[in-house]
Motif scaffolding. Structure first.
Motif, PDB file in Angstrom:
ATOM      1  N   GLY A  38      -3.522   5.655   3.944  1.00  0.00           N
ATOM      2  CA  GLY A  38      -2.771   6.897   4.196  1.00  0.00           C
ATOM      3  C   GLY A  38      -3.365   8.028   3.363  1.00  0.00           C
ATOM      4  O   GLY A  38      -3.861   9.039   3.909  1.00  0.00           O
ATOM      5  N   THR A  86      -0.184  -0.372   7.324  1.00  0.00           N
ATOM      6  CA  THR A  86       0.780  -1.404   6.937  1.00  0.00           C
ATOM      7  C   THR A  86       2.178  -0.796   6.853  1.00  0.00           C
ATOM      8  O   THR A  86       3.163  -1.370   7.330  1.00  0.00           O
ATOM      9  N   ASP A 145     -11.108   1.877   9.436  1.00  0.00           N
ATOM     10  CA  ASP A 145      -9.650   1.784   9.306  1.00  0.00           C
ATOM     11  C   ASP A 145      -9.014   1.196  10.540  1.00  0.00           C
ATOM     12  O   ASP A 145      -9.602   1.189  11.629  1.00  0.00           O
ATOM     13  N   GLN A 146      -7.778   0.727  10.340  1.00  0.00           N
ATOM     14  CA  GLN A 146      -7.018   0.177  11.452  1.00  0.00           C
ATOM     15  C   GLN A 146      -6.572   1.315  12.368  1.00  0.00           C
ATOM     16  O   GLN A 146      -6.189   2.388  11.888  1.00  0.00           O
ATOM     17  N   VAL A 199      -8.072  -4.229   4.021  1.00  0.00           N
ATOM     18  CA  VAL A 199      -8.735  -4.320   5.328  1.00  0.00           C
ATOM     19  C   VAL A 199      -9.878  -3.318   5.423  1.00  0.00           C
ATOM     20  O   VAL A 199     -10.975  -3.641   5.905  1.00  0.00           O
ATOM     21  N   SER A 200      -9.631  -2.091   4.962  1.00  0.00           N
ATOM     22  CA  SER A 200     -10.687  -1.073   5.049  1.00  0.00           C
ATOM     23  C   SER A 200     -11.899  -1.500   4.212  1.00  0.00           C
ATOM     24  O   SER A 200     -13.049  -1.348   4.647  1.00  0.00           O
ATOM     25  N   GLY A 221      -4.098   3.188  -0.587  1.00  0.00           N
ATOM     26  CA  GLY A 221      -3.788   2.890   0.805  1.00  0.00           C
ATOM     27  C   GLY A 221      -4.640   3.803   1.651  1.00  0.00           C
ATOM     28  O   GLY A 221      -5.172   4.805   1.143  1.00  0.00           O
ATOM     29  N   PHE A 247       0.856  -1.202   0.000  1.00  0.00           N
ATOM     30  CA  PHE A 247       0.000   0.000   0.000  1.00  0.00           C
ATOM     31  C   PHE A 247       0.882   1.239   0.000  1.00  0.00           C
ATOM     32  O   PHE A 247       2.099   1.141   0.206  1.00  0.00           O
ATOM     33  N   ALA A 248       0.236   2.396  -0.178  1.00  0.00           N
ATOM     34  CA  ALA A 248       0.972   3.664  -0.176  1.00  0.00           C
ATOM     35  C   ALA A 248       1.566   3.945   1.211  1.00  0.00           C
ATOM     36  O   ALA A 248       1.130   3.361   2.214  1.00  0.00           O
ATOM     37  N   ALA A 270      -9.073   1.193   0.764  1.00  0.00           N
ATOM     38  CA  ALA A 270      -7.749   1.031   0.132  1.00  0.00           C
ATOM     39  C   ALA A 270      -7.772  -0.014  -0.979  1.00  0.00           C
ATOM     40  O   ALA A 270      -6.760  -0.643  -1.260  1.00  0.00           O
ATOM     41  N   HIS A 324      -1.535  -8.350   5.557  1.00  0.00           N
ATOM     42  CA  HIS A 324      -2.510  -8.251   6.639  1.00  0.00           C
ATOM     43  C   HIS A 324      -3.750  -9.105   6.399  1.00  0.00           C
ATOM     44  O   HIS A 324      -3.787  -9.901   5.442  1.00  0.00           O
ATOM     45  N   GLY A 357      -0.023   4.665   5.631  1.00  0.00           N
ATOM     46  CA  GLY A 357      -1.136   3.853   6.140  1.00  0.00           C
ATOM     47  C   GLY A 357      -0.647   2.896   7.215  1.00  0.00           C
ATOM     48  O   GLY A 357       0.547   2.851   7.529  1.00  0.00           O
TER      49      GLY A 357
HETATM   50  C1  MLT Z   1      -6.119  -1.409   4.337  1.00  0.00           C
HETATM   51  O1  MLT Z   1      -7.164  -0.795   4.340  1.00  0.00           O
HETATM   52  O2  MLT Z   1      -5.978  -2.541   3.868  1.00  0.00           O
HETATM   53  C2  MLT Z   1      -4.888  -0.765   4.899  1.00  0.00           C
HETATM   54  O3  MLT Z   1      -5.262   0.132   5.835  1.00  0.00           O
HETATM   55  C3  MLT Z   1      -4.118  -0.187   3.769  1.00  0.00           C
HETATM   56  C4  MLT Z   1      -2.890   0.531   4.205  1.00  0.00           C
HETATM   57  O4  MLT Z   1      -2.103   0.001   4.970  1.00  0.00           O
HETATM   58  O5  MLT Z   1      -2.717   1.661   3.735  1.00  0.00           O
END
Ligand code: MLT
Length: 323
Positions: free
Chosen positions: A187, A41, A203-204, A161-162, A185, A35-36, A156, A91, A39
Motif C-alpha cells: 500500500g 492483504t 505486486d498482486q 509476495v512482492s 506493505g 502488512f500496512a 513489502a 499469503h 495493500g
Molecule cells: C506483499 O508484497 O507481500 C503484499 O503485497 C503486502 C501487502 O499486502 O501490503
C-alpha cells in the motif's frame, strides 16, 4: 426411575462443554493483517472479513500488524490462544516463502497452524512509475540489466509476495541485486510508485488494478498463463517476451493450531459464504482476484497449496540475497 434420572443428568453434564463451545463467537474476532493498510492483504481481508461478520454474528475486526515481511503479524496470530478470536490473513509470502527466507521463523506454516481456507488467487504484475523509461517488457529487461546500480525496486519486506516474486524475476534476468526499498506493505510502496519515488515493483493485482486503469502507473505484463478479465489490455509475460516468468500468488486465512473442530467449521463456513456472496464476488473479481475452488476453500485444500508452493519456492529463495 431414579437410575434413569441419574443417567440423564450425567449425559447432560457430558454435553455441557460442547454446548459452551458451540456459542462461539461471543465477542469480536481479530483478523491480523501482517502488512500496512491499503495493500492487497488488507483489501482482501476487509472485503471478506466484513461478510464473515454477518455469518458469524460478531464483527471481524482487521488489525494491521506489519513488520519483517509479514512474519511479525503472522507470528502473533498463530501463536495466540487457539480459541477462534485471533485469526490471520496471510499469503504466498508469509505461508510458503517465509520458512526458506527466515531460518529462525517462530511459526511453522506446514505443521504448526490451523488452515481455514484460501480467500483468493492474486495474479502478479510487473508495474512501474509512469515516467520510467522502458516502454514495454522487452525494454524493461534490457534497461534493468544495463542499470542495476540505478534502478529502485519497491517491496513489502524480505519474504513478502512482492519481494518473493521480484526475487524470482531478478534471478531469471541474472540481476540478483538492485537497489531495494522495503516498505511495511505494498500500500505505502504503491503511493511512492505513483509519486515517482521508486521505479518498479512486482505486486498482486488487487492493489494495482485501479491505478493501472487510472493511468497513474504502468503495467508491463501479468505473470499468469492468461490475461486477467480485470485488466484485459495488459499482456501476459509470454505475450510480452518473458515466457519463463510465471508465478501465481494468493491470500488465505489461518489460525493457531489446536482450534476446536466446531470453531474451525464455523470459520470455514463463514469464509465459504463470503466467497459465494454476489457483492463480495463482484468486488473481488473487479480487482482481478481469482475465486478459490471448493477444495481450496477447505483447511486441507489450503494446506496442500501452502506446501506445494513452499516446496517450489524453497530452493530458489534459500539461495537468494535477502535484500
Ligand atoms: C506483499 O508484497 O507481500 C503484499 O503485497 C503486502 C501487502 O499486502 O501490503
Amino acid at each position: 426411575m431414579k437410575k434413569l434420572a441419574l443417567s440423564l443428568t450425567a449425559a447432560l453434564a457430558l454435553a455441557l462443554p460442547a454446548q459452551a463451545q458451540s456459542k462461539y463467537p461471543e465477542r469480536p474476532i481479530t483478523m491480523i493483517v501482517p502488512f500496512a493498510a491499503g495493500g492487497p492483504t488488507d483489501i482482501i481481508a476487509r472485503i471478506v472479513g466484513e461478510n464473515m461478520s454477518k455469518t458469524l454474528g460478531q464483527q471481524v475486526v482487521v488489525e494491521n500488524v506489519a513488520g519483517a515481511g509479514g512474519t511479525t503479524g503472522i507470528t502473533r496470530a498463530v501463536t495466540a490462544t487457539p480459541d477462534g478470536y485471533t485469526i490471520a490473513m496471510g499469503h504466498l509470502g508469509t505461508f510458503s516463502a517465509a520458512p526458506a527466507t527466515y531460518p529462525g521463523l517462530k511459526y511453522d506454516p506446514i505443521n504448526g497452524m490451523q488452515t481455514i481456507g484460501l480467500a483468493g488467487g492474486t495474479p502478479i504484475l510487473i508495474v512501474a512509475k509512469k515516467a520510467f523509461a522502458p516502454k514495454d517488457l522487452k525494454e524493461f529487461v534490457t534497461y534493468v540489466k544495463a542499470n542495476t546500480d540505478k534502478v529502485n525496486e519497491a517491496h513489502a519486506g524480505v519474504g513478502s509476495v512482492s519481494w518473493t516474486t521480484c526475487t524470482l524475476l531478478k534471478g531469471q534476468l541474472g540481476v540478483p541485486k538492485l537497489n531495494s526499498v522495503a516498505y511495511r506493505g505494498t500500500g505505502p510502496a504503491l503511493n511512492d510508485l505513483v509519486s515517482g519515488q521508486v521505479d518498479f515493483m512486482c505486486d498482486q493485482i488487487v492493489s494495482v488494478a485501479e491505478q493501472i486503469k487510472a493511468g497513474t502507473i504502468k503495467a508491463y505484463a501479468i505473470a499468469s498463463a492468461e490475461r486477467s478479465p480485470a485488466l484485459p489490455d495488459v499482456p501476459t509475460t509470454k505475450e510480452a517476451g518473458l515466457p519463463e516468468y510465471q508465478i501465481e500468488a494468493w491470500n488465505g486465512i489461518a489460525a493457531p493450531k489446536g482450534l476446536p473442530k466446531d470453531v474451525v467449521d464455523k470459520l470455514v463456513d463463514a469464509l465459504d459464504k463470503a466467497l459465494n456472496d454476489e457483492t463480495v464476488k463482484k468486488r473481488l473479481l473487479d480487482l482481478g482476484t481469482v475465486l478459490p475452488t471448493k477444495e481450496e476453500r477447505t483447511p486441507a485444500g489450503f494446506a496442500a497449496l501452502i506446501k506445494r508452493d513452499a516446496d517450489k519456492l524453497s530452493p530458489v529463495l534459500s539461495a537468494a540475497p535477502k535484500q
